[in-house]
Write a protein that holds these residues in place. Structure first.
Motif, PDB file in Angstrom:
ATOM      1  N   THR A  63       0.517  -1.046  -0.362  1.00 11.62           N
ATOM      2  CA  THR A  63       0.315  -0.229   0.210  1.00 11.62           C
ATOM      3  C   THR A  63       0.907   1.704  -0.108  1.00 11.62           C
ATOM      4  O   THR A  63       0.501   2.437  -1.054  1.00 11.62           O
ATOM      5  CB  THR A  63      -0.740   0.136   1.149  1.00 11.62           C
ATOM      6  OG1 THR A  63      -1.649  -1.306   1.319  1.00 11.62           O
ATOM      7  CG2 THR A  63      -1.949   1.036   1.073  1.00 11.62           C
ATOM      8  N   VAL A  89      -9.193  -3.541  -2.128  1.00 11.12           N
ATOM      9  CA  VAL A  89      -9.230  -2.506  -1.788  1.00 11.12           C
ATOM     10  C   VAL A  89      -7.930  -1.129  -1.540  1.00 11.12           C
ATOM     11  O   VAL A  89      -7.834   0.044  -2.147  1.00 11.12           O
ATOM     12  CB  VAL A  89     -10.071  -1.832  -0.131  1.00 11.12           C
ATOM     13  CG1 VAL A  89      -9.086  -2.675   1.080  1.00 11.12           C
ATOM     14  CG2 VAL A  89     -10.972  -1.056  -0.393  1.00 11.12           C
ATOM     15  N   ALA A  90      -6.752  -2.024  -1.402  1.00 13.60           N
ATOM     16  CA  ALA A  90      -5.785  -1.222  -1.312  1.00 13.60           C
ATOM     17  C   ALA A  90      -5.122  -0.026  -2.204  1.00 13.60           C
ATOM     18  O   ALA A  90      -4.864   1.011  -2.442  1.00 13.60           O
ATOM     19  CB  ALA A  90      -4.251  -2.000  -0.500  1.00 13.60           C
ATOM     20  N   GLU A  93      -7.880   3.046  -2.065  1.00 18.23           N
ATOM     21  CA  GLU A  93      -7.297   3.801  -0.376  1.00 18.23           C
ATOM     22  C   GLU A  93      -5.710   3.960  -0.793  1.00 18.23           C
ATOM     23  O   GLU A  93      -5.863   5.149  -0.334  1.00 18.23           O
ATOM     24  CB  GLU A  93      -6.762   1.960   0.115  1.00 18.23           C
ATOM     25  CG  GLU A  93      -6.350   2.714   1.640  1.00 18.23           C
ATOM     26  CD  GLU A  93      -6.560   1.233   2.384  1.00 18.23           C
ATOM     27  OE1 GLU A  93      -6.886   1.244   3.579  1.00 18.23           O
ATOM     28  OE2 GLU A  93      -5.445  -0.081   1.702  1.00 18.23           O
ATOM     29  N   LEU A  97      -5.315   8.374  -0.085  1.00 16.71           N
ATOM     30  CA  LEU A  97      -4.301   8.364   0.802  1.00 16.71           C
ATOM     31  C   LEU A  97      -3.858   9.615   0.353  1.00 16.71           C
ATOM     32  O   LEU A  97      -3.049  10.457   1.702  1.00 16.71           O
ATOM     33  CB  LEU A  97      -3.706   7.122   1.402  1.00 16.71           C
ATOM     34  CG  LEU A  97      -4.450   6.336   2.522  1.00 16.71           C
ATOM     35  CD1 LEU A  97      -3.893   5.274   3.082  1.00 16.71           C
ATOM     36  CD2 LEU A  97      -4.436   7.011   3.647  1.00 16.71           C
ATOM     37  N   CYS A 318     -14.661  -3.106  -4.665  1.00 14.71           N
ATOM     38  CA  CYS A 318     -13.837  -2.015  -4.196  1.00 14.71           C
ATOM     39  C   CYS A 318     -15.077  -1.041  -3.907  1.00 14.71           C
ATOM     40  O   CYS A 318     -14.820   0.042  -2.723  1.00 14.71           O
ATOM     41  CB  CYS A 318     -12.755  -1.483  -4.823  1.00 14.71           C
ATOM     42  SG  CYS A 318     -11.003  -0.931  -4.359  1.00 14.71           S
ATOM     43  N   HIS A 321     -17.537  -0.464  -1.383  1.00 13.84           N
ATOM     44  CA  HIS A 321     -17.253   0.095   0.633  1.00 13.84           C
ATOM     45  C   HIS A 321     -17.774   0.958   0.824  1.00 13.84           C
ATOM     46  O   HIS A 321     -17.486   1.919   0.347  1.00 13.84           O
ATOM     47  CB  HIS A 321     -15.843  -0.417   0.975  1.00 13.84           C
ATOM     48  CG  HIS A 321     -15.514  -2.384   0.532  1.00 13.84           C
ATOM     49  ND1 HIS A 321     -15.849  -2.773   1.341  1.00 13.84           N
ATOM     50  CD2 HIS A 321     -15.237  -2.787  -0.504  1.00 13.84           C
ATOM     51  CE1 HIS A 321     -15.392  -4.181   1.673  1.00 13.84           C
ATOM     52  NE2 HIS A 321     -15.029  -4.300  -0.572  1.00 13.84           N
ATOM     53  N   TYR A 324     -15.918   4.116   0.100  1.00 14.16           N
ATOM     54  CA  TYR A 324     -16.089   4.435  -1.178  1.00 14.16           C
ATOM     55  C   TYR A 324     -16.815   4.826  -2.571  1.00 14.16           C
ATOM     56  O   TYR A 324     -16.831   5.550  -3.453  1.00 14.16           O
ATOM     57  CB  TYR A 324     -14.994   3.380  -2.090  1.00 14.16           C
ATOM     58  CG  TYR A 324     -13.442   2.811  -1.020  1.00 14.16           C
ATOM     59  CD1 TYR A 324     -12.633   4.243  -1.316  1.00 14.16           C
ATOM     60  CD2 TYR A 324     -13.532   2.466   0.060  1.00 14.16           C
ATOM     61  CE1 TYR A 324     -11.685   3.968  -0.858  1.00 14.16           C
ATOM     62  CE2 TYR A 324     -12.179   1.788   0.117  1.00 14.16           C
ATOM     63  CZ  TYR A 324     -11.391   3.089   0.237  1.00 14.16           C
ATOM     64  OH  TYR A 324      -9.928   2.659   1.134  1.00 14.16           O
TER      65      TYR A 324
END
Ligand SMILES: *Cc1c(COP(=O)(O)O)cnc(C)c1O
Length: 387
Positions: A63, A89-90, A93, A97, A318, A321, A324
């Motif tokens: 990640t 999902v990373a 994500e 981030l 993804c 969730h 998101y």
């Protein structure tokens, strides 16, 4: 016949390299160099060479490999990054981030990977980059995606966390984009004994910025000068020793995975086997062996009753969730439709011939059941079936 066929078994890989890890660790305990140092440098060099690029920068996990790459590329607030909705999902994500906005693209119904067409459909005036994900260890059409990215002036970043050693047209995963991001989480094809990751790139300036970001923004020339707001995401020297030891075995383990995939492909019912569409340019590394069936829960239960463990990668797309959802207004039919049908079969290098046989027999029995119409292959395939 009574023992289960596990979904995976990592212990035999460790067993093959345990002696060299122990001697490497003994040297490290003497040297006291636990952060950075020669063990990390040695692995970085070996990993760059393996991927066919000049630079590799070890980081804390996969990640962070993605986040630090995006940050080093100057991608952040106001920028959009296209990611396939069918991914771990990373990938998304990391975009969030970094402060940027993910744009989810749907995927190809046969391979469940990104296509040039789906990439183009997701691009807007704010899109700066695309993260191509080599999900299941399979690479999508990198030529077509590269041309589409060029047309829109997009930076290509590869999420190769599941694709160590995979190739497209003979070139390795990670060597196509501006940067290739890897995870060495224990269950990945090249796995550490804890968390680890790396970025590979041919761009020396980018490598230097990522190396600075992973180490509190330190400049390369001075331990006490901080030129960037970085973070702490360094590759642990203990893990670097493990990775160097395992890298020597990676090709053999990959070839074992390919053999298992070929045996599955040959043994499965015509309805499934007929779906195989192997792209001549691709050579996947079968991180996962993903099949697609209509009544998945029933198939899963019947395989479990025959001692075959399976998993689902991933049951919830993804973009569905909670954190998101607001990034995606319209449905993504292929990703959403496949999420209820994908089923990951046992796949690990040390699977015995007998274990592979048991999976083949069990799948054939389950699919040949009198009510098999309800289980039938969906007319699409994924993962190993698609290659
Ligand atoms: C495992 C994985 C990651 C994240 O790697 P970590 O080391 O767990 O942070 C990112 N993308 C994909 C596709 C992965 O499978």
């Amino acid at each position: 016949m009574s023992s289960e066929v596990p979904f995976t078994d990592l212990a035999p890989m460790l067993g093959e390299v345990r002696a060299s890890i122990e001697s490497g660790w003994a040297g490290l305990l003497e040297s006291g160099r636990f952060v950075g140092g020669p063990a990390v440098g040695e692995f970085e060099q070996a990993w760059a060479a393996y991927c066919g690029v000049p630079y590799a920068v070890g980081v804390g996990n996969g990640t962070d490999a993605l986040v630090l790459t995006l940050r080093a590329l100057g991608i952040g607030p106001g920028d959009e990054v296209v990611v396939p909705a069918n991914t771990f999902v990373a990938t998304a994500e990391a975009v969030v981030l970094a402060g940027a906005t993910p744009r989810f693209a749907d995927v190809d119904p046969q391979t469940l990977l990104l296509t040039a067409g789906q990439l183009e459909a997701a691009v807007t005036a704010r899109t700066r980059a695309v993260i191509v994900v080599h999900l299941y260890g399979q690479m999508p059409d990198m030529d077509a995606i590269g041309r589409a990215a060029d047309r829109f002036g997009l930076i290509v970043v590869e999420d190769a966390a599941q694709a160590h050693g995979a190739t497209w047209g003979g070139r390795r995963a990670g060597s196509f984009g501006r940067a290739g991001c890897f995870s060495f989480y224990p269950a990945k094809n090249l796995g550490a004994l804890g968390d680890a990751g790396a970025v590979v790139t041919a761009d020396g300036d980018l490598a230097e910025r990522i190396a600075s970001l992973r180490d509190h923004g330190r400049t390369s020339s001075s331990h006490t000068h901080h030129g960037l707001v970085g973070t702490n995401s360094r590759l642990d020297a203990l893990q670097a020793v493990v990775l160097t030891a395992k890298l020597g075995r990676l090709d053999a383990w990959t070839s074992a995975r390919r053999t298992i995939a070929a045996r599955y492909r040959a043994a499965f019912p015509p309805a499934l086997a007929a779906l195989v569409t192997e792209a001549p340019e691709a050579n996947g590394v079968y991180h996962l062996a993903v099949a697609r069936v209509r009544n998945r829960q029933m198939v899963r239960e019947r395989l479990a009753a025959r001692g075959i463990q399976t998993q689902i990668h991933y049951p919830i797309p993804c973009h569905q969730h909670p954190p998101y959802r607001h990034f995606q207004a319209s449905p993504l039919p292929v990703t959403e439709g496949s999420a209820g049908e994908i089923l990951s079969l046992p796949m690990f290098p040390h699977m015995s011939d007998a274990q592979v046989d048991r999976v083949c027999v069990a799948v054939n029995e389950v699919m040949a059941a009198p009510d098999a119409a309800a289980l039938a292959a969906t007319g699409h395939s994924a993962g190993w079936l698609a290659r």
